[in-house]
Design an enzyme around this catalytic site. Sequence first.
Site, PDB file in Angstrom:
ATOM      1  N   ARG A  36     -66.207  24.351 -44.220  1.00 41.31           N
ATOM      2  CA  ARG A  36     -66.672  25.708 -43.875  1.00 41.31           C
ATOM      3  C   ARG A  36     -66.180  26.744 -44.883  1.00 41.31           C
ATOM      4  NH1 ARG A  36     -66.467  25.456 -37.248  1.00 41.31           N
ATOM      5  NH2 ARG A  36     -68.689  25.022 -37.038  1.00 41.31           N
ATOM      6  N   LYS A 195     -78.487  12.702 -23.015  1.00 40.67           N
ATOM      7  CA  LYS A 195     -79.144  13.134 -21.781  1.00 40.67           C
ATOM      8  C   LYS A 195     -80.317  14.075 -21.988  1.00 40.67           C
ATOM      9  CE  LYS A 195     -75.202  12.670 -18.731  1.00 40.67           C
ATOM     10  NZ  LYS A 195     -74.236  13.382 -17.895  1.00 40.67           N
ATOM     11  N   GLY A 352     -74.434  19.061 -33.352  1.00 35.12           N
ATOM     12  CA  GLY A 352     -73.496  18.094 -32.765  1.00 35.12           C
ATOM     13  C   GLY A 352     -73.343  16.797 -33.532  1.00 35.12           C
ATOM     14  N   GLY A 375     -74.295  24.845 -32.016  1.00 29.91           N
ATOM     15  CA  GLY A 375     -74.983  25.602 -30.977  1.00 29.91           C
ATOM     16  C   GLY A 375     -76.097  26.491 -31.501  1.00 29.91           C
TER      17      GLY A 375
HETATM   18  P1  AMP Z   1     -75.739  14.028 -27.565  1.00 28.04           P
HETATM   19  O1  AMP Z   1     -74.352  14.593 -27.595  1.00 28.04           O
HETATM   20  O2  AMP Z   1     -76.537  14.401 -26.373  1.00 28.04           O
HETATM   21  O3  AMP Z   1     -76.480  14.244 -28.866  1.00 28.04           O
HETATM   22  O4  AMP Z   1     -75.563  12.462 -27.396  1.00 28.04           O
HETATM   23  C1  AMP Z   1     -74.931  11.665 -28.342  1.00 28.04           C
HETATM   24  C2  AMP Z   1     -74.316  10.500 -27.637  1.00 28.04           C
HETATM   25  O5  AMP Z   1     -75.334   9.743 -26.994  1.00 28.04           O
HETATM   26  C3  AMP Z   1     -73.630   9.554 -28.593  1.00 28.04           C
HETATM   27  O6  AMP Z   1     -72.283   9.495 -28.232  1.00 28.04           O
HETATM   28  C4  AMP Z   1     -74.321   8.224 -28.363  1.00 28.04           C
HETATM   29  O7  AMP Z   1     -73.442   7.137 -28.353  1.00 28.04           O
HETATM   30  C5  AMP Z   1     -74.916   8.396 -26.990  1.00 28.04           C
HETATM   31  N1  AMP Z   1     -76.044   7.491 -26.774  1.00 28.04           N
HETATM   32  C6  AMP Z   1     -77.166   7.413 -27.506  1.00 28.04           C
HETATM   33  N2  AMP Z   1     -77.959   6.434 -27.039  1.00 28.04           N
HETATM   34  C7  AMP Z   1     -77.345   5.882 -25.988  1.00 28.04           C
HETATM   35  C8  AMP Z   1     -77.681   4.830 -25.079  1.00 28.04           C
HETATM   36  N3  AMP Z   1     -78.828   4.163 -25.183  1.00 28.04           N
HETATM   37  N4  AMP Z   1     -76.811   4.541 -24.107  1.00 28.04           N
HETATM   38  C9  AMP Z   1     -75.638   5.235 -24.018  1.00 28.04           C
HETATM   39  N5  AMP Z   1     -75.259   6.230 -24.834  1.00 28.04           N
HETATM   40  C10 AMP Z   1     -76.109   6.546 -25.804  1.00 28.04           C
END
Ligand code: AMP
Length: 394
Positions: A36, A195, A352, A375
């Site tokens: 940064r 999610k 992220g 963010g």
């Molecule tokens: P996010 O922070 O929402 O971008 O999610 C990223 C996280 O989702 C990472 O830690 C991945 O390991 C997890 N992830 C991605 N695909 C899967 C999956 N099929 N099952 C469980 N965790 C997952």
Amino acid sequence: MGWKTLDEMDLAGKTVLTRVDINVPVDNGRVTDTTRIDRIVPTVEAILSAGGKPMLIAHFGRPKGKVVDAMSLRQIVPALESALGHTVQFIETLEGAEAMTEEARAAEVLLMENIRFYPGEEANDPDFAARIAGLGDIYCNDAFSAAHRAHASTEAIARLLPCCAGRLMQAELQALEKALGAPKRPVAAVVGGAKVSTKLDLLGNLVGKVDKLVIGGGMANTFLAAQGLSVGKSLCEHEMADTAREIMAKAGAAGCEIILPSDVVIAKDFKAGAPSETVPAHACPDDAMILDAGAGSIARINAAFEASQTLIWNGPLGAFEIEPFDTATNAAAAHAAALTRTGKLTSVAGGGDTVAALNQAGAAEAFTYISTAGGAFLEWMEGKALPGVEALNT
Ligand code: AMP
């Protein structure tokens, strides 16, 4: 774009209040990652070479309006001096800055103490903003990563002085405009990650804007389940089934093709090296979980990239931290990187885990632009107005 760049301002002899993001990781008083800090160098150089005096304003951690010694920006000064190649004068208090005469401003670059030590900052207090504004002649915002917050040093102050975007803010906004504002079509987007519930606004905005939407990672399971497929013990938000169906309907109406995994890599355990196999997306057994997209899905994703001129990427396609479930993320990222290298694709990624995933895939270098703003990048992709950018518009 209604904002000005540094080149459009007369900076000679002026104090330029420059909002930067130097919220770097520190361990025992030592900066462990200077990314940064390194990224603000072009802005500081541009101000100095135009004859201006940069007074840097920044936050560090979350002191919540109180003086917290451990969150003093004083500890950043050595790293800042070595990145800039100039001495940096640290100003401990606002009162000190107000009392400072021209002669007392010995160094070429000035740095104000953590602006979040003052409650007026996060409250976006106009009186507090006026006090900061009183310290200089021009306001320059180079902290895109803080632009989704309406704080005194990112929002209210811009309304009080002639203002412009710094080099980093400018690069960030131009890359984002190229990707989603006025992109070369067709546009593909990858949205992956854990999610659906955390990325609803994102999906809702993208289906109305992009031509192909690749959904991957844990959130793809929610879409597969919403189509009536069994996903065993996979990460899945069954309660989001209606929402997933609504997103698919909205995509259909907007002419956006949703690409879900057609084959998946499954395992019985969520751990490195767990025995895994690839099965069709409809054939996940009850005692298994989907952890990555299969080879057939990767081929479809790659074909979508080949048919596109612009790509926007947020989130991994599988549980990329654990081998071999990083395969789809790595393969698709490598393909996007190769297409970008040949000039066929403009690729923008951010938010992220995305930067970590693309770094791990060795693809980050080749992408057209990687946003380090978490963010703010996501809110921009969600189609939301960023207060710090809006306030720069004149
Ligand atoms: P996010 O922070 O929402 O971008 O999610 C990223 C996280 O989702 C990472 O830690 C991945 O390991 C997890 N992830 C991605 N695909 C899967 C999956 N099929 N099952 C469980 N965790 C997952």
